[in-house]
Enzyme design. Structure first.
Site, PDB file in Angstrom:
ATOM      1  N   GLU A 199       1.026  -1.258   0.126  1.00  0.00           N
ATOM      2  CA  GLU A 199      -0.166   0.033   0.070  1.00  0.00           C
ATOM      3  C   GLU A 199       0.737   1.053  -0.072  1.00  0.00           C
ATOM      4  O   GLU A 199       0.359   2.279   0.398  1.00  0.00           O
ATOM      5  CB  GLU A 199      -0.980   0.028   1.209  1.00  0.00           C
ATOM      6  CG  GLU A 199      -1.639  -1.203   1.519  1.00  0.00           C
ATOM      7  CD  GLU A 199      -3.096  -1.278   0.304  1.00  0.00           C
ATOM      8  OE1 GLU A 199      -3.249  -2.586  -0.147  1.00  0.00           O
ATOM      9  OE2 GLU A 199      -3.669  -0.340   0.208  1.00  0.00           O
ATOM     10  N   GLY A 200       1.881   1.119  -0.782  1.00  0.00           N
ATOM     11  CA  GLY A 200       2.852   2.354  -0.711  1.00  0.00           C
ATOM     12  C   GLY A 200       4.070   1.993   0.573  1.00  0.00           C
ATOM     13  O   GLY A 200       3.545   1.899   1.689  1.00  0.00           O
TER      14      GLY A 200
END
Lengths: 594, 246
Positions: free
Chosen positions: A406-407
């Site tokens: 998610e980053g």
């Protein structure tokens, strides 16, 4: 006038320049009976159906994950926040956060579930047209279909837009031909629907809905991973896969809007899932500490262990305060946007975009909270913590990915600052005026006014000072480095950490204040507040000092360091006694109890 | 078939038990109450299964104050059609049984199901008392139940084996492990629970026979002492001097 301003809801990122009141926040202590019952349902499901077969899940026993996902679908857990018109239960965002938290205790299963309900389902709900929604969402919300999200490629991870997967419109204009390769695809082994990002004619980054049975789509082998071993992670190959034009998602060339906006909600949800896993491990830590004896004492009698137990609770309670605060802000913003004519899915996405900075902070601090807690859970268990026979070892391995997907936390820290500065430049956030007034304040005689005696006045003052410190450091960095600031990632990390500390401190304060107002704050809740403020001041000062010394020098540096010291001021308290009291409550309850 | 399931609230199994008022009252503070597991997992779920198979209605009944509303809604979320709450603090088993029997007399039911006991006081009395007050048959500790018209076949676990009994409806049973598997309520059930009818019935005035004088916690368990098998002298000495049993 002042009253009017206070009543207006905070915009995303605006926490940095405006005060908030306890009435504006949502605290988990306010869940209603229905929400509690749903949470209990999710918890019962994880405890009775998932955790007992964790070992089999980790070995990817054939069909087991699908069976559990189907069961979750039958219970309604996959469609809780899907609007009723698309076969869901139409629950609000806060309830969604709560359910994600409860499912989050379920290890690899939680990852499969989150990928399906979040990045798998939401792109269609938010960006799909009516036909696409009607076709896919009801089946996704019951679990009849499982979804996966294909963004990352071997050559493009954090730099997602560098994707090479290509889409070419067929001569008859009826379908796109997809060619390329995606990797680290959660649920890759069994998903029926893939959200795939590809560049039309190698240029226009666009989203597609691709059904798994499409000819030319093949799944790679299961990746051998450090943790979340039960979660199916594969490469997905596309060789001349025909995707009907009606399966193009959103607009041509606007795939980045889907890819990045979905991640905003995904980041908050990741924090929620981490919260569930963290609370479980905190409880397991206390349970073990209260039964393991050494030197004729329970190890929970020892200060070194009490410190760890208390610190676990402080981190959990703090991040949780921010997580539900942001969830409420997103929910309220979504309602505002519905009021201005947007339909619910678009409104919710717009709301998450508004609070993207808060979501990024939560992702970073939620995943780091989990890492801390599982690490100390292993430590508290001693040798047994290192044994695969006991829960902490798996939790330790499962935790690590959260700082990556998610980053990465690095990307999210950079984004925190980047998004704030971009909003300031667009005139959405006025950072300049307060930054200028702080520069004046630095030149003036320090404020020696007598202490305000209102409840929590010292903490309020500390937060106000932290915000001044951030504006001082960030303002000076922007002035000095201008466009070169982008290249100074170490400095940007320092600033991101300062922003996050102030956001977390403020969220914690608002929660304890609200609890105090309704008469449910205990002495230990105040201990959590006080220890976090005490320690956050040092962390804040450390980040600020490293930031300032990286770009300023001489008198200017000396002046700002003095200012930073003033802005990092905190009340010195006996943190040892506070932690012992917090630990005593945990030990007495024999579980995480705040 | 009309099923009536008796449910009572019980402290969550992880509750720390404490007393107040000079050990004469149970300390409710911060206690989380749940539906008594025997009532929920076995009596209620089996009634629901039979209703799903044979048709009919399942009503849950509780004797308790407004603080029981949450557990009543849990039972409705699991699938009961409606609920009755007799608005009174339960005093003792006979009091509770009289309230329920009175309600059953006024409202025809074919079968009354209880859990085998409530996990707080473990009385195992209410079911038998209801049957007595109604002059109905009673099968205690039932681990299975099948219905065929007005004939019911039940298994009871007895020492070393099972006993199978046949009984005619209406009757009362107390349900034990084996009767059914716990059901987790689903989202739809939880949301529907809000709109299902809950009738609040005034208390039926009756005498109560017992009063609690005091509570006492069990003595804390002391540590185990390990004595080596070849050190009989030490064992004898410990049994004589410390345990004072020989």
């Amino acid at each position: 006038m002042a009253d009017k301003i206070i009543k207006q809801a905070l915009k995303g990122g605006e926490f940095l320049i405006r005060e908030s009141s306890s009435a504006d926040t949502f605290i988990p202590e306010e869940f209603n009976e229905e929400q509690k019952m749903m949470a209990q349902m999710a918890e019962d499901f994880i405890d009775s159906e998932v955790l007992p077969v964790n070992e089999q899940i980790d070995h990817q026993e054939e069909g087991l994950m699908i069976k559990l996902m189907n069961k979750a679908g039958e219970l309604g857990l996959l469609g809780a926040t899907i609007p009723e018109e698309y076969g869901g239960f139409g629950k609000d965002f806060i309830t969604g956060t709560l359910l994600t938290e409860k499912i989050g205790a379920g290890g690899s299963f939680a990852v499969a579930c989150a990928a399906h309900t979040g990045i798998g389902t939401l792109p269609i709900l938010y960006f799909g047209n009516e036909e696409q929604r009607k076709k896919y969402i009801p089946k996704l919300s019951t679990g009849e279909m499982k979804a996966a999200y294909c963004l990352t490629e071997p050559g493009s991870g954090s730099d997602a837009l560098a994707a090479k997967t290509n889409a070419k419109l067929s001569a008859d204009g009826k379908y796109y031909l997809l060619n390329g390769q995606k990797m680290w695809i959660t649920n890759g082994g069994f998903a029926d629907v893939f959200i795939v990002f590809a560049k039309i004619d190698g240029e226009k980054f666009t989203g597609f809905i691709v059904e798994a049975n499409s000819e030319g789509l093949t799944r790679g082998e299961e990746e051998k991973k450090m943790g979340i071993k039960g979660s199916s992670t594969r490469q997905i190959f596309f060789q001349d896969v025909k995707v009907p034009v009606e399966n193009l998602l959103g607009e041509i060339g606007k795939g980045h809007l889907i890819a990045f906006n979905i991640l905003n909600i995904g980041r908050l949800k990741l924090c929620a899932a981490a919260m569930g896993a963290t609370k479980r491990m905190a409880t397991i830590s206390v349970e073990y500490a209260t039964q393991r004896e050494q030197f004729k004492h329970k190890i929970s009698d020892f200060g070194a262990i009490k410190y760890k137990l208390a610190e676990q609770a402080i981190k959990i309670f703090t991040v949780e305060s921010a997580m539900y605060r942001a969830s409420k802000q997103i929910e309220e913003k979504a309602h505002d946007l519905i009021g201005s004519g947007l339909e619910y899915p678009k409104a919710l996405m717009g709301a998450a975009e508004e609070f993207a900075i808060e979501c990024a902070i939560l992702k970073v601090y939620g995943s780091e909270m989990l890492d801390y807690v599982v690490d100390e859970a292993v430590q508290i268990h001693g040798g047994l913590g290192f044994s695969e026979e006991y829960t902490p070892a798996r939790a330790y391995r499962d935790s690590r990915i959260n700082r990556i997907f998610e980053g990465t936390n690095e990307i999210n820290r950079l984004l925190t600052v980047d998004m704030l500065l971009k909003r300031a430049m667009k005139g959405q956030l006025d950072l300049m005026t307060p930054a200028m007034s702080i520069q004046k304040e630095l030149m003036s005689i320090p404020d020696f006014s007598s202490e305000d005696e209102a409840p929590y006045a010292t903490q309020r003052k500390q937060i106000s000072n932290m915000k001044k410190g951030i504006l001082m450091v960030a303002g000076a960095a922007v002035q000095k480095l201008m466009m070169a600031l982008e290249g100074e990632q170490e400095l940007l990390m320092n600033i991101a950490n300062m922003i996050s500390e102030s956001y977390l401190c403020e969220s914690l304060l608002l929660r304890v204040m609200k609890m105090n107002e309704i008469g449910i704050a205990s002495a230990e809740h105040n201990d959590i507040l006080n220890v976090n403020f005490h320690d956050a001041a040092d962390r804040f000062h450390f980040e600020g000092r490293n930031a300032l010394s990286s770009f300023a020098e001489g008198d200017e540096l000396r002046m700002m360091l003095l200012g930073l010291k003033r802005f990092s001021k905190t009340e010195i308290i006996n943190t040892k006694d506070c932690r012992r009291r917090i630990a005593a409550r945990l030990i007495d309850a024999n579980k995480y109890c705040f | 078939m009309k099923f009536l399931v008796c449910i009572s609230k019980a402290p969550d199994t992880t509750t720390k038990i404490a007393f107040t008022d000079n050990n004469t009252k149970f300390n409710n503070d911060k206690v989380v109450f749940i539906v008594n597991p025997y009532d929920e997992w076995y009596a209620l779920v089996r009634a629901l299964e039979l209703k799903e198979k044979l048709g009919g209605t399942v009503t849950v009944i509780n004797v308790g104050a407004t603080d029981c509303d949450a557990i009543i809604r849990k039972a409705l979320a699991i699938g009961a059609d409606d609920a009755v709450r007799i608005d009174a603090e339960p005093i003792d088993a006979m009091f509770v049984a009289k309230q329920i029997a009175q309600y059953v007399k006024a409202n025809a039911y074919d079968l009354v199901l209880c859990g085998k006991e409530t996990i707080d006081y473990n009385g195992s009395e209410v079911g038998g008392m209801i049957a007595g007050l109604l002059d109905w048959g009673y099968v205690s500790l039932a681990s299975s139940l099948e219905l065929n018209g007005d004939l019911a076949t039940l298994n009871r676990e007895i020492a070393g084996g099972y006993e199978t009994v046949v009984v005619k409806t209406p009757f009362v049973l107390s349900a034990a492990k084996g009767m059914a598997e716990a059901r987790i309520p689903n989202m739809r059930g939880i949301m529907a629970a809000r709109t299902k009818p809950v009738a609040v019935v005034p208390v039926f005035a009756c005498e109560n026979y017992t009063t609690i004088l005091s509570y006492e916690l069990p003595k804390e368990k002391t540590g185990v002492k390990l004595v080596s098998p070849d050190n009989v002298d030490e064992l004898v000495s410990l049994l004589h001097n410390e345990a004072k049993v020989i």
